[in-house]
Design an enzyme around this catalytic site. Sequence first.
Site, PDB file in Angstrom:
ATOM      1  N   THR A 119       0.825  -1.213   0.000  1.00 26.50           N
ATOM      2  CA  THR A 119       0.000   0.000   0.000  1.00 26.50           C
ATOM      3  C   THR A 119       0.857   1.259   0.000  1.00 26.50           C
ATOM      4  O   THR A 119       1.985   1.256   0.517  1.00 26.50           O
ATOM      5  CB  THR A 119      -0.897  -0.009   1.250  1.00 26.50           C
ATOM      6  OG1 THR A 119      -1.521   1.256   1.402  1.00 26.50           O
ATOM      7  CG2 THR A 119      -0.099  -0.272   2.526  1.00 26.50           C
ATOM      8  N   ASP A 120       0.287   2.334  -0.529  1.00 30.39           N
ATOM      9  CA  ASP A 120       0.993   3.638  -0.468  1.00 30.39           C
ATOM     10  C   ASP A 120       1.074   4.173   0.967  1.00 30.39           C
ATOM     11  O   ASP A 120       1.845   5.092   1.247  1.00 30.39           O
ATOM     12  CB  ASP A 120       0.316   4.672  -1.381  1.00 30.39           C
ATOM     13  CG  ASP A 120      -1.158   4.923  -1.081  1.00 30.39           C
ATOM     14  OD1 ASP A 120      -1.721   4.280  -0.163  1.00 30.39           O
ATOM     15  OD2 ASP A 120      -1.754   5.774  -1.776  1.00 30.39           O
ATOM     16  N   GLU A 121       0.276   3.593   1.889  1.00 32.21           N
ATOM     17  CA  GLU A 121       0.272   4.110   3.263  1.00 32.21           C
ATOM     18  C   GLU A 121       1.588   3.882   3.989  1.00 32.21           C
ATOM     19  O   GLU A 121       1.813   4.464   5.046  1.00 32.21           O
ATOM     20  CB  GLU A 121      -0.868   3.462   4.056  1.00 32.21           C
ATOM     21  CG  GLU A 121      -2.219   3.834   3.527  1.00 32.21           C
ATOM     22  CD  GLU A 121      -3.335   3.475   4.486  1.00 32.21           C
ATOM     23  OE1 GLU A 121      -3.060   3.213   5.660  1.00 32.21           O
ATOM     24  OE2 GLU A 121      -4.475   3.458   4.028  1.00 32.21           O
ATOM     25  N   TYR A 146      -2.119  -0.587  11.100  1.00 30.60           N
ATOM     26  CA  TYR A 146      -2.231  -1.252   9.792  1.00 30.60           C
ATOM     27  C   TYR A 146      -1.030  -0.939   8.906  1.00 30.60           C
ATOM     28  O   TYR A 146      -0.333  -1.841   8.429  1.00 30.60           O
ATOM     29  CB  TYR A 146      -3.524  -0.830   9.074  1.00 30.60           C
ATOM     30  CG  TYR A 146      -3.502  -1.118   7.588  1.00 30.60           C
ATOM     31  CD1 TYR A 146      -3.473  -2.425   7.126  1.00 30.60           C
ATOM     32  CD2 TYR A 146      -3.461  -0.078   6.658  1.00 30.60           C
ATOM     33  CE1 TYR A 146      -3.415  -2.702   5.759  1.00 30.60           C
ATOM     34  CE2 TYR A 146      -3.417  -0.347   5.295  1.00 30.60           C
ATOM     35  CZ  TYR A 146      -3.389  -1.658   4.847  1.00 30.60           C
ATOM     36  OH  TYR A 146      -3.320  -1.929   3.509  1.00 30.60           O
ATOM     37  N   LYS A 150       2.120  -3.295   7.395  1.00 31.17           N
ATOM     38  CA  LYS A 150       2.375  -3.456   5.954  1.00 31.17           C
ATOM     39  C   LYS A 150       3.804  -3.018   5.628  1.00 31.17           C
ATOM     40  O   LYS A 150       4.502  -3.665   4.840  1.00 31.17           O
ATOM     41  CB  LYS A 150       1.373  -2.639   5.125  1.00 31.17           C
ATOM     42  CG  LYS A 150      -0.048  -3.152   5.141  1.00 31.17           C
ATOM     43  CD  LYS A 150      -0.221  -4.546   4.565  1.00 31.17           C
ATOM     44  CE  LYS A 150       0.035  -4.602   3.056  1.00 31.17           C
ATOM     45  NZ  LYS A 150      -0.284  -5.964   2.521  1.00 31.17           N
TER      46      LYS A 150
HETATM   47  P1  NAD Z   1      -9.727  -7.331   2.262  1.00 27.97           P
HETATM   48  O1  NAD Z   1      -9.774  -7.057   3.720  1.00 27.97           O
HETATM   49  O2  NAD Z   1     -10.937  -7.080   1.424  1.00 27.97           O
HETATM   50  O3  NAD Z   1      -9.334  -8.866   2.018  1.00 27.97           O
HETATM   51  C1  NAD Z   1      -8.336  -9.511   2.759  1.00 27.97           C
HETATM   52  C2  NAD Z   1      -8.497 -11.016   2.575  1.00 27.97           C
HETATM   53  O4  NAD Z   1      -7.430 -11.654   3.299  1.00 27.97           O
HETATM   54  C3  NAD Z   1      -9.820 -11.574   3.117  1.00 27.97           C
HETATM   55  O5  NAD Z   1     -10.386 -12.475   2.192  1.00 27.97           O
HETATM   56  C4  NAD Z   1      -9.403 -12.284   4.390  1.00 27.97           C
HETATM   57  O6  NAD Z   1     -10.231 -13.387   4.717  1.00 27.97           O
HETATM   58  C5  NAD Z   1      -7.990 -12.735   4.038  1.00 27.97           C
HETATM   59  N1  NAD Z   1      -7.161 -12.973   5.226  1.00 27.97           N
HETATM   60  C6  NAD Z   1      -7.016 -12.160   6.310  1.00 27.97           C
HETATM   61  N2  NAD Z   1      -6.185 -12.725   7.214  1.00 27.97           N
HETATM   62  C7  NAD Z   1      -5.784 -13.910   6.668  1.00 27.97           C
HETATM   63  C8  NAD Z   1      -4.911 -14.946   7.110  1.00 27.97           C
HETATM   64  N3  NAD Z   1      -4.289 -14.889   8.300  1.00 27.97           N
HETATM   65  N4  NAD Z   1      -4.709 -16.010   6.298  1.00 27.97           N
HETATM   66  C9  NAD Z   1      -5.341 -16.085   5.102  1.00 27.97           C
HETATM   67  N5  NAD Z   1      -6.182 -15.140   4.637  1.00 27.97           N
HETATM   68  C10 NAD Z   1      -6.401 -14.069   5.412  1.00 27.97           C
HETATM   69  O7  NAD Z   1      -8.475  -6.539   1.720  1.00 27.97           O
HETATM   70  P2  NAD Z   1      -8.238  -5.818   0.300  1.00 27.97           P
HETATM   71  O8  NAD Z   1      -8.739  -4.432   0.374  1.00 27.97           O
HETATM   72  O9  NAD Z   1      -8.676  -6.716  -0.791  1.00 27.97           O
HETATM   73  O10 NAD Z   1      -6.633  -5.719   0.303  1.00 27.97           O
HETATM   74  C11 NAD Z   1      -5.857  -6.775  -0.255  1.00 27.97           C
HETATM   75  C12 NAD Z   1      -4.391  -6.386  -0.190  1.00 27.97           C
HETATM   76  O11 NAD Z   1      -4.171  -5.202  -0.919  1.00 27.97           O
HETATM   77  C13 NAD Z   1      -3.876  -6.122   1.224  1.00 27.97           C
HETATM   78  O12 NAD Z   1      -2.565  -6.637   1.315  1.00 27.97           O
HETATM   79  C14 NAD Z   1      -3.870  -4.607   1.321  1.00 27.97           C
HETATM   80  O13 NAD Z   1      -2.888  -4.170   2.231  1.00 27.97           O
HETATM   81  C15 NAD Z   1      -3.521  -4.242  -0.099  1.00 27.97           C
HETATM   82  N6  NAD Z   1      -3.978  -2.925  -0.566  1.00 27.97           N
HETATM   83  C16 NAD Z   1      -5.289  -2.576  -0.454  1.00 27.97           C
HETATM   84  C17 NAD Z   1      -5.716  -1.366  -0.987  1.00 27.97           C
HETATM   85  C18 NAD Z   1      -7.164  -0.944  -0.925  1.00 27.97           C
HETATM   86  O14 NAD Z   1      -7.492   0.161  -1.328  1.00 27.97           O
HETATM   87  N7  NAD Z   1      -8.080  -1.782  -0.470  1.00 27.97           N
HETATM   88  C19 NAD Z   1      -4.788  -0.511  -1.610  1.00 27.97           C
HETATM   89  C20 NAD Z   1      -3.451  -0.889  -1.681  1.00 27.97           C
HETATM   90  C21 NAD Z   1      -3.059  -2.117  -1.175  1.00 27.97           C
HETATM   91  O1  DAU Z   2      -4.142   3.885   0.364  1.00 35.00           O
HETATM   92  C1  DAU Z   2      -4.349   2.501   0.302  1.00 35.00           C
HETATM   93  C2  DAU Z   2      -5.203   2.061   1.477  1.00 35.00           C
HETATM   94  O2  DAU Z   2      -6.525   2.499   1.201  1.00 35.00           O
HETATM   95  C3  DAU Z   2      -5.173   0.561   1.713  1.00 35.00           C
HETATM   96  O3  DAU Z   2      -3.875   0.173   2.100  1.00 35.00           O
HETATM   97  C4  DAU Z   2      -6.176   0.140   2.808  1.00 35.00           C
HETATM   98  O4  DAU Z   2      -6.210  -1.278   2.912  1.00 35.00           O
HETATM   99  C5  DAU Z   2      -7.542   0.655   2.408  1.00 35.00           C
HETATM  100  O5  DAU Z   2      -8.474   0.361   3.443  1.00 35.00           O
HETATM  101  C6  DAU Z   2      -7.488   2.161   2.171  1.00 35.00           C
HETATM  102  O6  DAU Z   2      -7.193   2.853   3.423  1.00 35.00           O
HETATM  103  P1  DAU Z   2      -7.971   4.199   3.843  1.00 35.00           P
HETATM  104  O7  DAU Z   2      -7.882   4.319   5.312  1.00 35.00           O
HETATM  105  O8  DAU Z   2      -7.548   5.337   2.986  1.00 35.00           O
HETATM  106  O9  DAU Z   2      -9.457   3.749   3.352  1.00 35.00           O
HETATM  107  P2  DAU Z   2     -10.908   3.899   4.024  1.00 35.00           P
HETATM  108  O10 DAU Z   2     -11.875   3.372   3.022  1.00 35.00           O
HETATM  109  O11 DAU Z   2     -10.968   3.348   5.395  1.00 35.00           O
HETATM  110  O12 DAU Z   2     -11.087   5.478   4.135  1.00 35.00           O
HETATM  111  C7  DAU Z   2     -10.885   6.343   3.026  1.00 35.00           C
HETATM  112  C8  DAU Z   2     -10.971   7.770   3.523  1.00 35.00           C
HETATM  113  O13 DAU Z   2     -12.311   8.057   3.924  1.00 35.00           O
HETATM  114  C9  DAU Z   2     -10.128   8.050   4.747  1.00 35.00           C
HETATM  115  O14 DAU Z   2      -9.620   9.379   4.661  1.00 35.00           O
HETATM  116  C10 DAU Z   2     -11.101   7.923   5.917  1.00 35.00           C
HETATM  117  C11 DAU Z   2     -12.386   8.429   5.314  1.00 35.00           C
HETATM  118  N1  DAU Z   2     -13.640   7.831   5.823  1.00 35.00           N
HETATM  119  C12 DAU Z   2     -13.729   6.477   5.936  1.00 35.00           C
HETATM  120  C13 DAU Z   2     -14.913   5.891   6.345  1.00 35.00           C
HETATM  121  C14 DAU Z   2     -15.032   4.385   6.485  1.00 35.00           C
HETATM  122  C15 DAU Z   2     -14.735   8.659   6.089  1.00 35.00           C
HETATM  123  O15 DAU Z   2     -14.651   9.894   5.958  1.00 35.00           O
HETATM  124  N2  DAU Z   2     -15.901   8.079   6.463  1.00 35.00           N
HETATM  125  C16 DAU Z   2     -16.051   6.719   6.614  1.00 35.00           C
HETATM  126  O16 DAU Z   2     -17.154   6.258   6.965  1.00 35.00           O
END
Ligand code: NAD
Ligand code: DAU
Length: 333
Positions: A119-121, A146, A150
């Site tokens: 992630t960019d975080e 989190y 990562k």
């Molecule tokens: P998500 O929470 O939707 O899915 C995570 C999955 O991992 C789930 O199916 C869960 O059951 C599984 N899991 C959790 N713990 C586990 C374990 N111990 N063993 C096996 N499986 C397990 O997450 P996502 O949003 O799809 O993110 C996927 C990946 O992408 C993560 O590594 C996250 O850090 C990264 N990422 C997410 C975003 C985003 O915007 N969502 C952006 C950049 C990177």
């Molecule tokens: O940047 C990549 C990341 O993006 C991933 O690594 C994470 O897995 C993914 O969850 C996401 O993280 P954020 O914390 O940015 O996403 P989230 O959807 O939780 O929130 C997006 C933005 O919206 C953040 O600034 C918080 C805000 N927010 C979130 C929720 C759930 C609100 O304002 N209201 C809300 O109800």
Amino acid sequence: MRLLVTGGAGFIGSNFVHLTRKNRADTEITVLDAFTYAGNHASLAGLDRVRVIEGDIADAAVVDPLVAEADVVVHFAAESHNDNSLDDPSPFVRTNLIGTFTLLEAVRRHDVRYHHISTDEVYGDLELDDEQRFTENTAYNPSSPYSSTKAGSDLLVRAWVRSFGVRATLSNCSNNYGPRQHVEKFIPRQITTILDGGRPKLYGDGLNVRDWIHVDDHNEAVWTIIDRGEVGQTYLIGADGERSNLAVVRDILRHMGRAPDDFDHVTDRSGHDRRYAIDSTRLRTELGWTPRYPDFGSGLAATIDWYRANEPWWRPQKAAAEQRYAGQQIIAS
Ligand code: NAD
Ligand code: DAU
């Protein structure tokens, strides 16, 4: 190619499996997923020739034989939600750190190609008026439990490349949106709240900026890196999609026929990162990737349509997700 996809029942992982099944008929896919609250069998429904194993990536006895029979491991599995990591960091340490360590030991033992999803975080945040964006050379500075786990997992991968010659690539992507994202996350939470007749919830002043990318663009970039990336390298994935949370809420309200101010400001997230912004020049110039869904407005409209049409997918999770938020988030206006 025999592919092991960890976290393939989650948001991005399941979209990766769908995309791969559609575009790469010759791929044998095994999903390893623990089916935590974020994993969903329905996200893999209707797919042919996908083997699904329920198991924990931190369990070497489960991981080792699956890695041994794979050509490539793509590691999506994680605890992924910042708000949950503030509530209880422990599963984040176990899955994101111990889980990644367990996979790295297995790919090292069996000399299997590995791609690490991150992630960019890991880079922390930027000021709203900063002209810089994150690049592969930005120093790590994570803010939350989190993002720090990562970041730690990325550093493990880099060390396993250098010390043991593991054949790994890494990618750090910005905020994804699209179908099958858990309703705890920002965009699905607001869409499903409006579908239920409620008002969107905006943290703090709502001026925090996220850099949105369609999940299929992320996953096509992952395939580009698996196909053509240089082992040991990190690639940033982003589609120039910077938008404030306030602007996104207003877009959602407009698409769903509601007034622009029909939302609530609620308690801000502790340690809330202000802005993320990705410079994906390396991925574009060295590997030739470009996003296919650069128009956030039409991607958002399609995502709203998906949640409208797929209530049976999200309904079972909605009450529990809102229950976790209840009490922590007080309406400020
Ligand atoms: P998500 O929470 O939707 O899915 C995570 C999955 O991992 C789930 O199916 C869960 O059951 C599984 N899991 C959790 N713990 C586990 C374990 N111990 N063993 C096996 N499986 C397990 O997450 P996502 O949003 O799809 O993110 C996927 C990946 O992408 C993560 O590594 C996250 O850090 C990264 N990422 C997410 C975003 C985003 O915007 N969502 C952006 C950049 C990177
Ligand atoms: O940047 C990549 C990341 O993006 C991933 O690594 C994470 O897995 C993914 O969850 C996401 O993280 P954020 O914390 O940015 O996403 P989230 O959807 O939780 O929130 C997006 C933005 O919206 C953040 O600034 C918080 C805000 N927010 C979130 C929720 C759930 C609100 O304002 N209201 C809300 O109800």
